[in-house]
Write a protein that holds these residues in place. Structure first.
Motif, short mmCIF file in Angstrom:
data_model
loop_
_atom_site.label_atom_id
_atom_site.label_comp_id
_atom_site.label_asym_id
_atom_site.label_seq_id
_atom_site.Cartn_x
_atom_site.Cartn_y
_atom_site.Cartn_z
N GLY A 402 -68.55 91.50 -53.58
CA GLY A 402 -69.23 90.32 -53.08
C GLY A 402 -69.12 89.14 -54.02
N MET A 405 -65.45 87.75 -53.75
CA MET A 405 -64.92 87.33 -52.45
C MET A 405 -64.75 85.82 -52.29
N ILE A 460 -71.65 84.75 -50.61
CA ILE A 460 -70.54 85.02 -49.68
C ILE A 460 -70.56 84.04 -48.51
N HIS A 495 -66.08 87.00 -43.24
CA HIS A 495 -66.72 87.00 -44.55
C HIS A 495 -68.18 86.59 -44.44
N GLY A 499 -71.58 88.74 -45.53
CA GLY A 499 -72.69 88.22 -46.33
C GLY A 499 -74.03 88.44 -45.66
#
Length: 653
Positions: A402, A405, A460, A495, A499
């Motif tokens: 995380g 990313m 994220i 993505h 999150g």
């Protein structure tokens, strides 16, 4: 007559699969065009014949044909129609027929959509896919025939497992199987490329849509299974690290790694051998899941069968395909020379780190899943590896993933400067830290899980926003934003969904509240600011069950919110009780109520949970699947889209 037609179609599909396995493969080796051309009609015929067999079995369940042994063991005339249909795959034999139907479906899709694939590659892909079909056709016909007849049919059946008589679980297995079996196509492309001795950007572009489709289906299937466990089992949880849950999660992790690794092959001609290895292992872990569900080696509420003989057959299939592919990989690995060179600070390096974290987390789960077997076989000890181990061992890898990313999504290919990324993300990093501090200050108990989840989730999500807006230039250009490729939007949405899932899980685990008490009819009680009152308890008869149903009113600050009706059901045919939780779904929280047994004094056991942000978890899963669909719809990633650039024949020897 329909049953015999289905049985005959299944056997005929088996012989077509053998033909498809042999003839196109020889044609590709000899460059015989006519022999290679046989692959397409064979793949379509195989799918149609298997579909006919599946339809025949479904019809037997719908009309309650108890002359079939499978229908007798898994259906009942009083069962609602929807569960008669879903009973087709709610058992070992029927689910295996669905398994092989999806194998043939993907083969037929390659035959139909892969018109621009190089002929030799296409023939080899379809031949490898047919080989998988042959193995499972043989498994079904010789060990798990769904069309076995009973000499003396009974008047009625023994009913389907009551836990499976639920809308969520009715659609969960098909999606999960589409994901599991969809990875067979990535495997077939990998083995075909090894046979041809060449892996390049065109191959990566061809394999990505199939992997992405499988990943999407796995995401939906895992999300549906988790949601079903949440509302149906009555224990208030959404994930238990059960062996079968792990069996679906491991291929998902490897499929995600494969998607990102294939990007490096496509863009930079690097990580070729690693990408091939991931394609083999992803499908290998799908076979591991099939073995776990059906061998009885590991105990699970999700298991379909506990037959060691059939489990051994699947183990042989697993060893044959994974072992054979790895052997071929060992012989061909020298031919997969990487061409792209990149620095330590680059998107390639970030994707390598992504792959390492995903693959390592997968193998951590694998070790935890099989360790009880190892301990019993080699150390003569009976052990149970439960959630504490997985939470402790798995979480650090996801935290690192995380954190990485947003940076990995924005960093440049080949060579990059962190200063540029820092300029784009520094204010959002400070905002994520501020949200973390706020969560820490507001929570009553000093748990680090919720603030950590808030940081990772916010980081994220904001990284996804920055990534998509940064592609419009220094000043926002809304027209250019709308014209961005769908794959860019898909990446950002997926993505962002991840999150949301991160934050939801951490918030739910940290802040949920539980209350267990004995309540009399007419009694009110308070839980976390809510007032619940047991208004009545009624006995209700359903279509094939009896129910003890509680009537509970839910209020807050004197304002009526809803009426909840938790149930305890009993299915007399199967002689199995189930718990049906009553849930008041809201955006920021769920009120989750379960009714238990009646006590000696006349009261009833009432279990109440207040679950914050529970629905955000399913929303995050939906967003990830939507992101995958956006990417899949991008014309650049459709099957063989890159062929028109003159890459026909690149994979030929």
């Amino acid at each position: 007559m329909i049953n015999e037609l289905g049985h005959f179609s299944l056997i005929l599909a088996f012989f077509v699969a053998i033909f498809q396995m042999v003839v196109p493969l020889i044609g590709a080796q000899r460059r015989w065009t006519n022999w290679m051309a046989c692959a397409e009609p064979a793949a379509i015929a195989q799918f149609l014949l298997t579909g006919l067999a599946f339809c025949a079995l479904t019809w037997a369940f719908v009309v309650s044909d108890f002359s079939l042994r499978l229908v007798t063991l898994n259906s009942h005339s009083a069962k609602p129609l929807i569960y008669k249909v879903t009973g087709t795959w709610g058992n070992h034999e029927g689910s295996m027929l669905l398994w092989v139907l999806i194998v043939t479906l993907f083969g037929a899709m390659v035959a139909f959509f892969g018109t621009n694939l190089p002929p030799t590659l296409k023939s080899r892909v379809l031949a490898v896919q047919a080989t998988i079909g042959v193995a499972f056709f043989a498994f079904i016909i010789f060990t798990s025939n769904p069309f076995l007849r009973l000499i003396v049919p009974p008047m009625d059946g023994q009913d389907l497992n009551p836990l499976l008589q639920d809308p969520g679980l009715a659609i969960h297995p098909p999606f999960l199987y589409l994901g599991y079996v969809g990875l067979s196509m990535s495997f077939s492309f990998a083995v075909a490329a090894l046979m041809e001795g060449r892996v390049d950007a065109a191959w990566a572009r061809w394999v990505r849509p199939w992997t992405l489709a499988a990943w999407i289906f796995l995401t939906i299937g895992i999300g549906l299974g988790s949601w079903w466990a949440y509302y149906e089992l009555g224990w208030g949880g959404f994930w238990f690290w059960d062996p079968v849950e792990n069996a679906s999660f491991m291929p998902w992790l490897l499929a995600a790694a494969l998607l990102h690794s294939a990007m490096v092959v496509e863009k930079r001609e690097a990580l070729k051998s690693w990408t091939i290895l991931l394609a083999i292992l992803a499908f290998g872990f799908s076979l591991v899941g099939t073995f776990i569900v059906r061998s009885g080696l590991l105990t699970s509420v999700h298991a379909f069968a506990s037959d060691p003989e059939r489990g051994m057959f699947i183990l042989v299939i697993l060893v044959f395909f994974v072992g054979g592919a790895l052997t071929l990989f060992a012989f061909r690995v020298g031919a997969m020379e990487a061409k792209g060179v990149f620095s330590v600070i680059s998107r390639e390096s970030a994707l390598v780190a992504n792959n390492v974290l995903l693959a390592t987390s997968c193998f951590v789960i694998f070790i935890g899943t099989i360790w009880p077997i190892i301990a019993e076989m080699f150390f003569d000890r009976k052990l149970t590896v439960g959630p504490p181990f997985f939470d402790l061992a798995f979480t650090p890898f996801m935290v690192m993933l995380g954190v990485l990313m947003p940076v990995g999504a924005m960093i440049s290919w080949k060579r990059a400067k962190l200063r540029n990324i820092w300029q784009s993300l520094k204010y959002f990093l400070l905002l994520a830290l501020a949200i973390t501090a706020l969560v820490w200050a507001l929570q009553t108990q000093r748990s680090v899980i919720a603030p950590l989840g808030a940081f990772i989730g916010a980081w994220i999500c904001m990284g996804a926003f920055v990534d998509i807006f940064s592609r419009t230039g220094r000043s926002p250009n809304w027209g250019r934003l709308l014209r961005l490729p769908r794959a860019d939007w898909g990446k950002a949405i997926a993505h962002f969904g991840l999150g949301v899932v991160f934050f939801s899980i951490c918030g739910l685990v940290s802040w949920q509240q539980e209350d267990i008490r004995i309540a009399q009819v007419g009694e009110s009680f308070d839980v976390a600011g809510f007032t619940l009152k047991l208004e009545d308890v009624q006995n209700i008869r359903g279509p094939n069950y009896t129910s003890t149903t509680g009537i509970i009113s839910l209020k807050k600050d004197g304002r009526f919110i809803s009426e909840l009706q938790p149930e305890k059901r009993y299915y007399p045919v199967a002689r199995v009780p189930t718990t049906e939780a009553a849930i008041d779904y809201r955006f920021f929280r769920d009120v989750y109520v379960v009714i238990g047994d009646r006590q000696v004094g006349g009261g009833w056991v009432i279990r109440t949970y207040i679950k914050p942000f529970a629905n955000w978890m399913w929303t995050g899963c939906i967003l990830m699947a939507i992101g995958g669909l956006f990417s899949l719809s991008d014309r650049r990633y459709r099957v063989a889209a890159g062929v028109r650039r003159g890459s026909v024949g690149l994979l030929a020897k």
